[in-house]
Motif scaffolding. Structure first.
Motif, mmCIF file in Angstrom:
data_model
loop_
_atom_site.group_PDB
_atom_site.id
_atom_site.type_symbol
_atom_site.label_atom_id
_atom_site.label_comp_id
_atom_site.label_asym_id
_atom_site.label_seq_id
_atom_site.Cartn_x
_atom_site.Cartn_y
_atom_site.Cartn_z
ATOM 1 N N THR A 1 -11.685 -17.240 -119.439
ATOM 2 C CA THR A 1 -10.344 -17.419 -118.903
ATOM 3 C C THR A 1 -10.197 -16.495 -117.697
ATOM 4 O OG1 THR A 1 -9.514 -15.784 -120.477
ATOM 5 C CG2 THR A 1 -9.346 -18.112 -121.100
ATOM 6 N N PRO A 2 -9.272 -16.806 -116.799
ATOM 7 C CA PRO A 2 -9.117 -15.987 -115.581
ATOM 8 C C PRO A 2 -8.895 -14.510 -115.898
ATOM 9 C CG PRO A 2 -7.887 -18.019 -115.364
ATOM 10 C CD PRO A 2 -8.378 -17.980 -116.786
ATOM 11 N N GLY A 3 -9.643 -13.666 -115.224
ATOM 12 C CA GLY A 3 -9.491 -12.230 -115.392
ATOM 13 C C GLY A 3 -10.238 -11.630 -116.563
ATOM 14 N N LYS A 4 -10.927 -12.476 -117.322
ATOM 15 C CA LYS A 4 -11.666 -11.989 -118.481
ATOM 16 C C LYS A 4 -13.150 -12.310 -118.337
ATOM 17 C CE LYS A 4 -7.936 -12.175 -121.872
ATOM 18 N NZ LYS A 4 -7.543 -12.635 -123.234
ATOM 19 N N GLU A 5 -13.953 -11.534 -119.061
ATOM 20 C CA GLU A 5 -15.390 -11.782 -119.055
ATOM 21 C C GLU A 5 -15.718 -13.035 -119.867
ATOM 22 O OE1 GLU A 5 -17.053 -7.183 -118.604
ATOM 23 O OE2 GLU A 5 -17.677 -8.446 -120.275
ATOM 24 N N ARG A 6 -16.844 -13.624 -119.511
ATOM 25 C CA ARG A 6 -17.313 -14.789 -120.256
ATOM 26 C C ARG A 6 -17.721 -14.341 -121.663
ATOM 27 N NH1 ARG A 6 -21.076 -18.704 -116.784
ATOM 28 N NH2 ARG A 6 -19.244 -18.359 -115.432
ATOM 29 N N GLU A 7 -17.279 -15.068 -122.677
ATOM 30 C CA GLU A 7 -17.584 -14.690 -124.043
ATOM 31 C C GLU A 7 -18.360 -15.803 -124.747
ATOM 32 O OE1 GLU A 7 -14.328 -14.255 -126.747
ATOM 33 O OE2 GLU A 7 -13.278 -16.038 -126.035
ATOM 34 N N GLY A 8 -19.292 -15.386 -125.581
ATOM 35 C CA GLY A 8 -20.074 -16.330 -126.353
ATOM 36 C C GLY A 8 -19.259 -16.936 -127.473
ATOM 37 N N VAL A 9 -19.371 -18.245 -127.634
ATOM 38 C CA VAL A 9 -18.649 -18.962 -128.678
ATOM 39 C C VAL A 9 -19.599 -19.381 -129.793
ATOM 40 C CG1 VAL A 9 -17.295 -21.018 -129.186
ATOM 41 C CG2 VAL A 9 -16.923 -19.783 -127.042
ATOM 42 N N ALA A 10 -20.735 -19.969 -129.411
ATOM 43 C CA ALA A 10 -21.695 -20.452 -130.397
ATOM 44 C C ALA A 10 -23.066 -20.522 -129.762
ATOM 45 C CB ALA A 10 -21.292 -21.826 -130.918
ATOM 46 N N SER A 11 -24.097 -20.314 -130.567
ATOM 47 C CA SER A 11 -25.466 -20.430 -130.077
ATOM 48 C C SER A 11 -26.313 -21.168 -131.095
ATOM 49 C CB SER A 11 -26.071 -19.057 -129.768
ATOM 50 O OG SER A 11 -26.243 -18.309 -130.951
ATOM 51 N N LEU A 12 -27.386 -21.773 -130.581
ATOM 52 C CA LEU A 12 -28.286 -22.556 -131.416
ATOM 53 C C LEU A 12 -29.711 -22.159 -131.070
ATOM 54 C CD1 LEU A 12 -28.746 -24.977 -133.362
ATOM 55 C CD2 LEU A 12 -28.733 -26.446 -131.342
ATOM 56 N N ASP A 13 -30.402 -21.551 -132.029
ATOM 57 C CA ASP A 13 -31.769 -21.120 -131.796
ATOM 58 C C ASP A 13 -32.742 -22.283 -131.977
ATOM 59 O OD1 ASP A 13 -31.063 -18.023 -133.514
ATOM 60 O OD2 ASP A 13 -30.822 -18.556 -131.400
ATOM 61 N N VAL A 14 -33.980 -22.077 -131.555
ATOM 62 C CA VAL A 14 -34.983 -23.131 -131.621
ATOM 63 C C VAL A 14 -35.209 -23.605 -133.051
ATOM 64 C CG1 VAL A 14 -37.418 -23.646 -131.231
ATOM 65 C CG2 VAL A 14 -36.121 -22.429 -129.482
ATOM 66 N N ASP A 15 -35.099 -22.713 -134.017
ATOM 67 C CA ASP A 15 -35.329 -23.105 -135.421
ATOM 68 C C ASP A 15 -34.087 -23.688 -136.076
ATOM 69 O OD1 ASP A 15 -35.091 -19.787 -137.019
ATOM 70 O OD2 ASP A 15 -33.710 -20.902 -135.734
ATOM 71 N N GLY A 16 -33.017 -23.879 -135.296
ATOM 72 C CA GLY A 16 -31.801 -24.476 -135.838
ATOM 73 C C GLY A 16 -30.764 -23.477 -136.317
ATOM 74 N N THR A 17 -31.093 -22.194 -136.258
ATOM 75 C CA THR A 17 -30.120 -21.183 -136.661
ATOM 76 C C THR A 17 -28.930 -21.181 -135.709
ATOM 77 O OG1 THR A 17 -31.863 -19.786 -137.599
ATOM 78 C CG2 THR A 17 -29.754 -18.731 -137.076
ATOM 79 N N THR A 18 -27.738 -21.182 -136.283
ATOM 80 C CA THR A 18 -26.515 -21.144 -135.480
ATOM 81 C C THR A 18 -25.805 -19.806 -135.648
ATOM 82 O OG1 THR A 18 -25.270 -22.175 -137.282
ATOM 83 C CG2 THR A 18 -26.169 -23.637 -135.603
ATOM 84 N N THR A 19 -25.155 -19.382 -134.593
ATOM 85 C CA THR A 19 -24.364 -18.153 -134.601
ATOM 86 C C THR A 19 -23.024 -18.462 -133.962
ATOM 87 O OG1 THR A 19 -26.377 -16.817 -134.364
ATOM 88 C CG2 THR A 19 -24.275 -15.742 -133.898
ATOM 89 N N TYR A 20 -21.952 -17.958 -134.564
ATOM 90 C CA TYR A 20 -20.607 -18.230 -134.058
ATOM 91 C C TYR A 20 -19.837 -16.926 -133.860
ATOM 92 C CZ TYR A 20 -21.488 -23.055 -135.420
ATOM 93 O OH TYR A 20 -22.029 -24.319 -135.531
#
Length: 123
Positions: free
Chosen positions: A40-59
């Motif tokens: 959002t304007p004025g804020k740093e980019r933040e991670g929402v979700a990630s998907l690793d090669v083995d299918g592991t997800t992080t939120y």
């Protein structure tokens, strides 16, 4: 060179749902971990979700139980399903990828970024 193009950004009311898509190219022969970030304007980019090669997800805590990251088996498209959206979810959402096995929610490891898709949630 990996290219990423987001789509699916829209305006919805609080409690609604959206699904973002990210068309990928240039990564056909190499496994990449993938992620979704928002800003959002004025804020740093933040991670929402990630998907690793083995299918592991992080939120991120803000996304747990509401958002789901997934990918087509051939790696051609990455998705972010967002449910029960709230006004604080309003942001530009970016698709990202890295030629790594595992990435996580920090922006540093990701060299490839899309141009973003705007989501607006009204109360």
């Amino acid at each position: 060179q990996v290219q990423l193009v987001e789509s699916g950004g829209a305006s919805v009311q609080s409690g609604g749902s959206l699904r973002l898509s990210c068309e990928t190219s240039g990564n056909r022969y190499t496994k990449h971990c993938m992620g979704w970030f928002r800003q959002t304007p004025g804020k740093e980019r933040e991670g929402v979700a990630s998907l690793d090669v083995d299918g592991t997800t992080t939120y991120a805590d803000s996304a747990k139980g509401r958002f789901a990251i997934s990918q087509e088996p051939d790696g051609s498209t990455l998705y972010l399903q967002m449910n029960n959206l709230q006004p604080e979810d309003t942001a530009m959402y970016y698709c990202t990828g890295a030629r790594l096995y595992r990435c996580g929610l920090s922006a540093g490891p990701y060299p490839y970024w899309g141009r973003g898709a705007q989501d607006t949630v009204s109360s």
